[in-house]
Design an enzyme around this catalytic site. Structure first.
Site: not given
Ligand code: NAD
Length: 303
Positions: A63, A107, A130
């Site tokens: 990312k 994460q 997200d």
């Protein structure tokens, strides 16, 4: 040995997520160039990584690399495995309050002593790139403009770039997780550009799974069991999207190989289109995240 004709059909049917992702990255880079040439700062994504999970480190690294490629600012916040939930929530609040940051991801998975739900709900919905916050999921369900969970968003764009018709088709989604299967099923049934499907969602309690998968014009698999779907579970000519990525021990320099949820060798003989693993859905997920971060920046500066 595959014949020349086999090789040609092999090339035609692969949905090359990596290639499409590179194209879209170039398009995002052009947008970032326009933003900075107007004197605005570049979009800024922050990732929080708690602990030392090997796969998570790789995902976060990828990312960060993608951010560099498109011209975003990226910040990685590394926290030890022993971080308490309270400490993590305080860090999230600080980032929520920081106007120089457009997107925040934490994460997953998190260490067992931290509630993933408490963490995802602590992120400001305006920075929820997200798409895991209840506000984002609720808006998606109602067909409202929102941050769409990165993997389903990436998959829809992959279908779009390959001009795969979805309207009126039967889409079967195997897996009902909150981050992939469930939002995927919502998107495919919505009235968007690559939606309008009739959707069946299958899960661990589905009886006679093959009965459903063989009815799918579009089969999307997110279960996390390597090579779970075999060729005889796929309808002739179907589009097969393999979300799974599992590290399987192997005698290779890394000590593992990556396997999808679909047995590629048997599936490619029946499928019309299929995503490879790696190089299919994974790079498109990162694109979904980049686009959401760009959108968050645009929401702030264009409003
Ligand atoms: P999850 O573990 O949260 O969910 C798995 C789902 O599979 C569950 O809903 C369960 O009901 C279903 N399932 C389990 N066994 C089944 C069975 N026998 N028959 C039918 N359904 C069954 O997983 P997830 O987070 O959705 O991830 C799935 C896979 O996708 C994993 O391999 C993960 O690493 C991968 N993944 C990849 C990306 C990417 O960018 N490519 C992104 C997210 C997840």
């Amino acid at each position: 040995m595959p014949t020349f004709a086999d090789k040609i059909s092999f090339c035609i049917m692969l949905l090359k997520g990596k290639e499409i992702a590179n194209q879209i990255k170039e398009e995002i880079a052009v947008e970032v160039e326009k933003i900075t040439s107007k004197g605005h700062r570049a979009p800024h994504l922050v990732a929080i990584l708690v602990g030392e999970d090997g796969a998570s480190k790789t995902y976060v690294k990828n990312k960060e690399l993608a951010c560099q490629k498109v011209g975003f600012t990226s910040t990685l916040v590394r926290l030890p495995e022993t971080t308490t939930e309270e400490e993590l929530l305080t860090k999230i609040q600080d980032i929520n309050n920081d106007d120089s940051i457009d997107g925040l991801i934490v994460q997953l998975p998190l260490p067992k002593h931290i509630s993933e739900n408490n963490v995802t709900q602590a992120i400001d919905p305006a920075k929820d790139v997200d798409g895991f916050h209840d506000v984002s999921v609720g808006k998606l369900t109602k067909g409202q403009d929102t941050f769409i969970s990165a993997t389903p968003y990436g998959i829809v764009q992959l279908l779009d770039r390959y001009d795969i018709e979805t309207k009126g088709k039967h889409c079967v989604v195997v897996g009902r997780s909150n981050i992939v299967g469930r939002p995927m099923s919502i998107l495919m049934s919505s009235s968007g550009k690559r939606g309008n499907c009739t959707v069946t969602i299958c899960h661990r309690h589905t009886e006679d799974l093959q009965r459903y998968t063989t009815m799918a014009d579009i089969l999307i698999v997110a279960v996390g069991i390597p090579e779970f779907i075999k060729g005889d579970m796929i309808k002739d000519g179907a589009t097969v999207i393999d979300v799974g990525i599992t590290r399987v021990d192997a005698d290779t320099p890394k000590g593992y190989v990556l396997k999808g949820d679909v047995e590629f060798e048997s599936a490619e003989k029946v499928a019309g289109y299929i995503t490879p693993v790696p190089g299919g859905v994974g790079p498109m997920t990162i694109i979904g995240l980049m686009q959401n971060t760009l959108k968050s920046h645009q929401n702030k500066f264009n409003s």
